[in-house]
Design an enzyme around this catalytic site. Sequence first.
Site, PDB file in Angstrom:
ATOM      1  N   LYS A   1     -17.529 -11.688   9.115  1.00 14.07           N
ATOM      2  CA  LYS A   1     -16.966 -10.562   8.253  1.00 14.07           C
ATOM      3  C   LYS A   1     -16.694 -11.296   6.850  1.00 14.07           C
ATOM      4  O   LYS A   1     -15.701 -11.806   6.434  1.00 14.07           O
ATOM      5  CB  LYS A   1     -15.753 -10.263   8.684  1.00 14.07           C
ATOM      6  CG  LYS A   1     -14.820  -9.256   7.616  1.00 14.07           C
ATOM      7  CD  LYS A   1     -13.792  -8.395   8.503  1.00 14.07           C
ATOM      8  CE  LYS A   1     -12.845  -7.478   7.271  1.00 14.07           C
ATOM      9  NZ  LYS A   1     -12.146  -6.882   7.911  1.00 14.07           N
TER      10      LYS A   1
ATOM     11  N   ARG B   1       0.867  -1.173  -0.119  1.00 19.31           N
ATOM     12  CA  ARG B   1      -0.045   0.059   0.156  1.00 19.31           C
ATOM     13  C   ARG B   1       1.155   1.231   0.043  1.00 19.31           C
ATOM     14  O   ARG B   1       0.598   2.264  -0.932  1.00 19.31           O
ATOM     15  CB  ARG B   1      -0.921   0.167   1.392  1.00 19.31           C
ATOM     16  CG  ARG B   1      -1.829  -1.142   1.369  1.00 19.31           C
ATOM     17  CD  ARG B   1      -2.976  -1.035   0.556  1.00 19.31           C
ATOM     18  NE  ARG B   1      -3.718  -2.180   1.118  1.00 19.31           N
ATOM     19  CZ  ARG B   1      -3.707  -3.413   0.439  1.00 19.31           C
ATOM     20  NH1 ARG B   1      -2.908  -3.483  -0.892  1.00 19.31           N
ATOM     21  NH2 ARG B   1      -4.559  -4.330   0.915  1.00 19.31           N
TER      22      ARG B   1
ATOM     23  N   GLY C   1     -12.447  -6.142  -0.069  1.00 23.76           N
ATOM     24  CA  GLY C   1     -11.837  -7.330  -1.035  1.00 23.76           C
ATOM     25  C   GLY C   1     -11.337  -6.616  -2.343  1.00 23.76           C
ATOM     26  O   GLY C   1     -11.523  -7.505  -3.180  1.00 23.76           O
ATOM     27  N   GLY C   2     -10.929  -5.481  -2.513  1.00 19.93           N
ATOM     28  CA  GLY C   2     -10.677  -4.982  -3.670  1.00 19.93           C
ATOM     29  C   GLY C   2     -11.782  -4.254  -4.333  1.00 19.93           C
ATOM     30  O   GLY C   2     -11.246  -3.690  -5.643  1.00 19.93           O
TER      31      GLY C   2
ATOM     32  N   ARG D   1      -9.283  -1.528   2.512  1.00 14.24           N
ATOM     33  CA  ARG D   1      -8.847  -0.614   1.484  1.00 14.24           C
ATOM     34  C   ARG D   1     -10.104   0.220   1.322  1.00 14.24           C
ATOM     35  O   ARG D   1      -9.771   1.739   0.905  1.00 14.24           O
ATOM     36  CB  ARG D   1      -8.623  -1.437   0.206  1.00 14.24           C
ATOM     37  CG  ARG D   1      -7.250  -2.061   0.157  1.00 14.24           C
ATOM     38  CD  ARG D   1      -7.219  -3.041  -0.738  1.00 14.24           C
ATOM     39  NE  ARG D   1      -7.981  -4.364  -0.114  1.00 14.24           N
ATOM     40  CZ  ARG D   1      -7.907  -5.578  -0.780  1.00 14.24           C
ATOM     41  NH1 ARG D   1      -7.239  -5.752  -1.947  1.00 14.24           N
ATOM     42  NH2 ARG D   1      -8.710  -6.489  -0.156  1.00 14.24           N
TER      43      ARG D   1
ATOM     44  N   GLU E   1     -13.837 -14.288   9.655  1.00 13.18           N
ATOM     45  CA  GLU E   1     -13.815 -13.770   8.212  1.00 13.18           C
ATOM     46  C   GLU E   1     -13.474 -14.882   7.165  1.00 13.18           C
ATOM     47  O   GLU E   1     -11.940 -15.148   6.899  1.00 13.18           O
ATOM     48  CB  GLU E   1     -12.587 -12.522   8.275  1.00 13.18           C
ATOM     49  CG  GLU E   1     -12.561 -11.964   6.834  1.00 13.18           C
ATOM     50  CD  GLU E   1     -11.497 -10.801   6.699  1.00 13.18           C
ATOM     51  OE1 GLU E   1     -10.846 -10.582   7.845  1.00 13.18           O
ATOM     52  OE2 GLU E   1     -11.377 -10.392   5.764  1.00 13.18           O
TER      53      GLU E   1
HETATM   54  P1  13P Z   1     -10.328  -4.876   2.733  1.00 11.79           P
HETATM   55  O1  13P Z   1     -11.652  -4.246   3.088  1.00 11.79           O
HETATM   56  O2  13P Z   1      -9.309  -4.248   2.154  1.00 11.79           O
HETATM   57  O3  13P Z   1     -10.578  -6.178   2.039  1.00 11.79           O
HETATM   58  O4  13P Z   1      -9.774  -5.470   3.974  1.00 11.79           O
HETATM   59  C1  13P Z   1     -10.601  -6.032   5.098  1.00 11.79           C
HETATM   60  C2  13P Z   1      -9.817  -6.913   6.089  1.00 11.79           C
HETATM   61  O5  13P Z   1      -9.678  -6.692   7.035  1.00 11.79           O
HETATM   62  C3  13P Z   1      -8.951  -8.036   5.075  1.00 11.79           C
HETATM   63  O6  13P Z   1      -8.905  -8.925   6.250  1.00 11.79           O
END
Ligand code: 13P
Length: 337
Positions: A218, A32, A260-261, A290, A176
């Site tokens: 998540k 990043r 997630g991108g 992100r 998650e």
């Molecule tokens: P993103 O929202 O960038 O996918 O990140 C969330 C996260 O904690 C990934 O483990």
Amino acid sequence: MQDQLNETVNALVQKGKGILAVDESAPTIAKRFKAIDVESTEENRRSYRSMILSTPDLGQFISGVILFEETLGQSTDDGTLIPELLTQQGIVPGIKVDKGKLPLANAPGDEITQGLDGLAQRLEGYKEQGARFAKWRDVYSISGTTPSKLAIETNAEVLARYAAICQEQGVVPIVEPEVLIDGDHSMERCAEITEVVLHEVFHALHRHHVVLEHMLLKPSMVVPGKELQKASPKQVAKQTIRIIRRTVPVAVPSINFLSGGQAPEEATANLNAMNQHGQQPWELTFSYGRALQQLALQAWKGDPDNLKSTQTALYKRAKLNGAARYGDYSLAMESED
Ligand code: 13P
């Protein structure tokens, strides 16, 4: 212990709020930072993270922040420990506890998340440092042959063991399972895989006596592979809700999607559409990394003089996702101050 877990869940699950993930591992934060030409030194990570977490009134829209282990012991410029800063903002500090992923043996293309060894002891330490909830991420990549049955079963088992250990320590687990967006698979295939993955995860959670009321889910949203054309927010909402209604028990208090991108505006629009899709038994909210930070990182560029614009960028995304919690977001709000 039950009271502690209840209290944390109640603090995390609030109307108009979601979670901010600032828990990028060393290689991920380096990626990043590289995109904005900043070197990933310990001081740069501390400086950036303490700056965004000091954003005035962040607690209006953010109920919890997931930190990386290193950040839990770091301080702001004025010497306030980061978990203490979050508490002052009315935000619950959390911690990513998995140790990343490895290839899963005898399952070509699949991965397994590691970090269970010594987890109970580590959690004791994290609690002393102020963490009240934890996160563990499993990943599933879609290809012609993956994820295999073995990967789906093994990852679910590990995720459930993590969640059980957390609850035993009085720490709320965020569970998650991320079905990755990479590839050229259809939205239908993403839906099929997500359904199987979530079924398996909830079976495993049941086997391990995880209390569903004391965890958050998540998941990823149901979307086409990123090499295909994007689906509309309405389609994403319809397919995602169809799958979670089939798989997620109503005892789970909140579903906090990852981004997630997805682009920042896309993640907000998709969450908004889900909250416009009729009444659901859970809170539908965000736990974005992100999608919340991308514009803030671009505003910062490693220059401390950009503090104000960096914090403004983060605050704006938090606010718009806060509006999406109620289905009140509109594209026009993107151009408002
Ligand atoms: P993103 O929202 O960038 O996918 O990140 C969330 C996260 O904690 C990934 O483990």
